[in-house]
Enzyme design. Structure first.
Site, short mmCIF file in Angstrom:
data_model
loop_
_atom_site.label_atom_id
_atom_site.label_comp_id
_atom_site.label_asym_id
_atom_site.label_seq_id
_atom_site.Cartn_x
_atom_site.Cartn_y
_atom_site.Cartn_z
N HIS A 110 0.89 -1.28 0.06
CA HIS A 110 0.04 0.06 -0.02
C HIS A 110 0.90 1.12 0.05
O HIS A 110 0.40 2.43 -0.16
CB HIS A 110 -0.93 -0.02 1.23
CG HIS A 110 -0.36 0.21 2.47
ND1 HIS A 110 -0.05 -0.75 3.27
CD2 HIS A 110 0.09 1.33 2.99
CE1 HIS A 110 0.50 -0.43 4.62
NE2 HIS A 110 0.42 1.06 4.49
N ASP A 117 0.34 -7.85 1.57
CA ASP A 117 0.78 -6.24 1.55
C ASP A 117 2.41 -6.04 1.58
O ASP A 117 2.72 -5.47 2.46
CB ASP A 117 0.11 -5.81 2.77
CG ASP A 117 0.04 -4.24 2.67
OD1 ASP A 117 0.34 -3.63 1.83
OD2 ASP A 117 0.09 -3.74 3.94
N SER A 122 4.71 2.73 7.70
CA SER A 122 4.35 1.54 6.94
C SER A 122 5.37 1.01 5.99
O SER A 122 6.13 1.80 5.34
CB SER A 122 3.37 1.68 5.98
OG SER A 122 1.97 2.03 6.72
#
Length: 489
Positions: A218, A251, A333
Site C-alpha cells: 500500500h 501487503d 508502513s
C-alpha cells in the site's frame, strides 16, 4: 585590598613562628564572659590587670583605613613569648601601630563597644573567607574547563546539547541498534501518474546489495502504474526507484533503486517464529513524514489475525501479525520492526485506533501496531524478485468473511456463481463441502474467515496441514495438501 591582610586583620612584619602557649590567653579572652577579667598568662602578673588605654588616650593609626580599624582579627597577631603584659607601655615590640599591643595582650572587661567590634570583625572575616573560597573555586572551574578545551582560555562555555564524539553506546542498547540500522532504512515518496500526482510517504529497508528495497504494497500502490518513486536515506541522499513486484494479499512489495550505490548494507533478517511475547522491539520509519524516527516497545501478542485495506479501494491483505506497542503511525508502513539485536522480525503494516478498524488511514497510534512476520515477508520478497508475481497457498474453498466467533464457514457459492469448493482442489480431495465450519488449522483455533486465510498464508504451497471442521455439529478431521495460486486476481 590584600587577601593576606583580610585573613590576618592587620598587616604585620614577618617574624619567627611563636610557641603555641601565648595564643591561649587570647582565645580564652575571646570566649570568656565579658564581665569577668581574663586571667593573666604568667604568675607574676598582678591580681588587678592594668587598665587598657581609653579610646581618647590611644592615637588612631593614620595609615589604617576605617574598615580595618573596626575589624577584630580572627587570631591574635604573633608576638614574642617573653613580652609581659606591661611591655606595650614600656615601649616593647612592635613600636607601631600603638594599638596593636593592646589587641594582643589579655584584656580586662571590655568596654561597651568591644562586643560590637568583635561581632563586626567576625562577620567581615567570614565574608572575606567566602570571597576567597569563591575565587579559588572559580579558578579551579576555569582551569578544569580550559584543560578540557585543550588549554585554550578563549571560552569556557560547553554546549549541553552535544554529546562528546568519543562517547560510545554499549552494543545492544537502543541507541547502538538504531545507529547501526538507520543507514539501511529509507523514506519512500510515491506519486501517481495522474494529473493530481497523488501519493504518500512510507518506509522501506535495504534487502540486498543489488538495491532491492522491501516495503508494503500500500506504500507504492499509487505509483505502480505510471507513477514515480524515490527513496531517501538517512544521510539525505535520494535515489529514483521502480516497482519490481507487488503482493496485495500479503501487503508486501519490492522496489529497486536506480543507480544504486555500491556500499549498501542489507539489514539482517531474524526468525519471527522464535519471537516471544515480551521481547523488546524497535520500530524505524517516517510517521507523518518525520523520517528516521525510532520508537521502542515489546511484542505484546503473536499470531494476531489482521485484515487491512490499503486505503485506496484495493483488496484487503491478511496476516497472522506480530502485535507491538511500539508507536507506529501512518508513514511507518513498510519500515522494519527490529528485535534487541537489530535483526528484522517484521514489517510494520497496520495500526488500530480508537473507534476505527485496521489500516493506515487512522489518526494515530494507541499502542496497537501490527507487523507482517519476516519469515512470511522473506518468502514473498524472494518470489517477487524472481518472477515479479506473488504465489499464494490455498485450500480450494471460499469461506464467509463476515461471520466471527464460530469458525470459518465454507460459503454456499463462490465468487461470480462459481462453486465454493473447487473441484479436485485440496478441500474437495479432503472431503469438505459447502456449509462445513472449519474450527482449527493444525494447532491454531479458527474463529473466522480472515483468521483462516491469515494462517494459510503463513505456509507454502505443498505443505500438509490438518483441518478440524464441524458438519451438522459433529467434529471431523482431515489432512489437506495446500495448493497454489499465482498473482493477484
Amino acid at each position: 585590598m590584600s587577601t593576606e591582610n583580610e585573613d590576618e586583620g592587620t598587616e604585620v612584619p614577618a617574624v619567627p613562628a611563636a610557641p603555641a602557649t601565648p595564643a591561649a590567653p587570647a582565645n580564652q579572652a575571646e570566649q570568656a564572659d565579658p564581665a569577668v577579667p581574663a586571667e593573666p598568662a604568667t604568675a607574676s602578673t598582678p591580681a588587678a590587670p592594668p587598665t587598657p588605654p581609653t579610646p581618647s588616650a590611644a592615637t588612631p593609626p593614620p595609615a589604617v583605613p576605617e574598615p580595618d580599624t573596626a575589624t577584630m582579627p580572627v587570631a591574635p597577631p604573633v608576638v614574642p613569648p617573653v613580652t609581659p603584659p606591661s611591655a606595650p607601655a614600656a615601649g616593647g615590640w612592635p613600636p607601631a601601630p600603638p594599638v596593636t599591643p593592646a589587641w594582643g595582650a589579655p584584656q580586662a572587661a571590655p568596654g561597651p563597644e568591644a562586643p560590637r567590634k568583635r561581632t563586626g570583625g567576625l562577620v567581615a572575616a567570614v565574608l572575606v573567607a567566602a570571597l576567597v573560597a569563591g575565587g579559588v573555586g572559580g579558578g579551579i572551574g576555569y582551569w578544569a574547563a580550559s584543560q578540557r578545551d585543550g588549554d585554550s582560555t578563549d571560552s569556557t562555555t560547553v554546549s549541553s546539547g552535544e554529546a562528546p564524539s568519543s562517547f560510545k553506546r554499549d552494543p545492544g542498547t537502543v541507541a547502538a541498534v538504531a545507529a547501526k540500522a538507520l543507514p539501511s532504512v529509507v523514506t519512500i515518496q510515491a506519486k501517481s501518474g495522474g494529473a493530481e500526482g497523488e501519493g504518500g510517504t512510507g518506509t522501506g529497508f535495504v534487502y540486498d546489495k543489488e538495491g532491492h528495497i522491501v516495503t508494503n504494497n500500500h506504500v507504492v500502490a499509487s505509483a505502480a502504474d505510471g507513477g514515480t518513486l524515490s527513496a531517501t536515506f538517512s544521510n539525505g541522499k535520494t535515489y529514483d526507484a521502480e516497482v519490481v513486484g507487488r503482493a496485495e494479499g500479503y501487503d508486501v512489495a519490492v522496489i529497486k533503486l536506480k543507480n544504486a550505490p555500491s556500499n549498501l548494507t542489507p539489514l539482517p533478517l531474524g526468525n519471527s517464529d522464535q519471537v516471544a511475547v515480551g521481547d523488546s522491539t524497535i520500530a524505524i520509519g517516517a510517521p507523518f513524514g518525520l523520517s528516521n524516527t525510532v520508537t521502542t516497545g515489546i511484542i505484546s501478542a503473536k499470531n494476531r489475525p489482521v485484515a487491512s485495506g490499503d486505503g485506496g479501494g484495493g483488496k484487503n491483505s491478511y496476516m497472522s501479525a506480530l502485535q507491538t506497542d511500539a508507536s507506529i503511525n501512518p508513514g511507518n508502513s513498510g519500515g522494519p520492526l527490529l528485535d534487541a539485536s537489530g535483526a528484522v522480525i517484521g514489517i510494520n503494516s497496520a495500526i488500530q485506533s480508537a473507534g476505527s478498524g485496521f489500516g493506515q488511514s487512522q489518526a494515530g497510534s494507541i499502542g496497537l501496531g501490527f507487523a507482517i512476520p519476516v519469515n512470511q515477508a522473506k518468502n514473498v520478497a524472494e518470489q517477487l524478485i524472481k518472477t515479479g508475481k506473488p504465489v499464494y497457498p490455498v485450500i480450494g474453498a471460499t469461506v464467509n468473511m463476515q461471520d466471527h466467533g464460530e469458525g470459518a464457514v465454507i460459503a454456499d457459492t463462490g465468487s461470480a456463481g462459481t462453486p465454493s469448493v473447487t473441484p479436485d482442489g485440496p478441500a474437495a480431495k479432503a472431503g469438505l463441502k459447502p456449509g462445513d465450519v472449519i474450527t482449527a488449522f493444525d494447532d491454531r483455533q479458527i474463529d473466522s474467515g480472515p483468521t483462516l486465510i491469515s494462517e494459510i498464508w503463513t505456509h507454502k504451497p505443498g505443505d500438509t496441514v490438518k483441518l478440524t471442521y464441524e458438519r451438522n455439529g459433529k467434529p471431523t478431521t482431515a489432512t489437506v495438501t495446500l495448493g497454489e495460486r499465482t498473482g493477484d486476481s
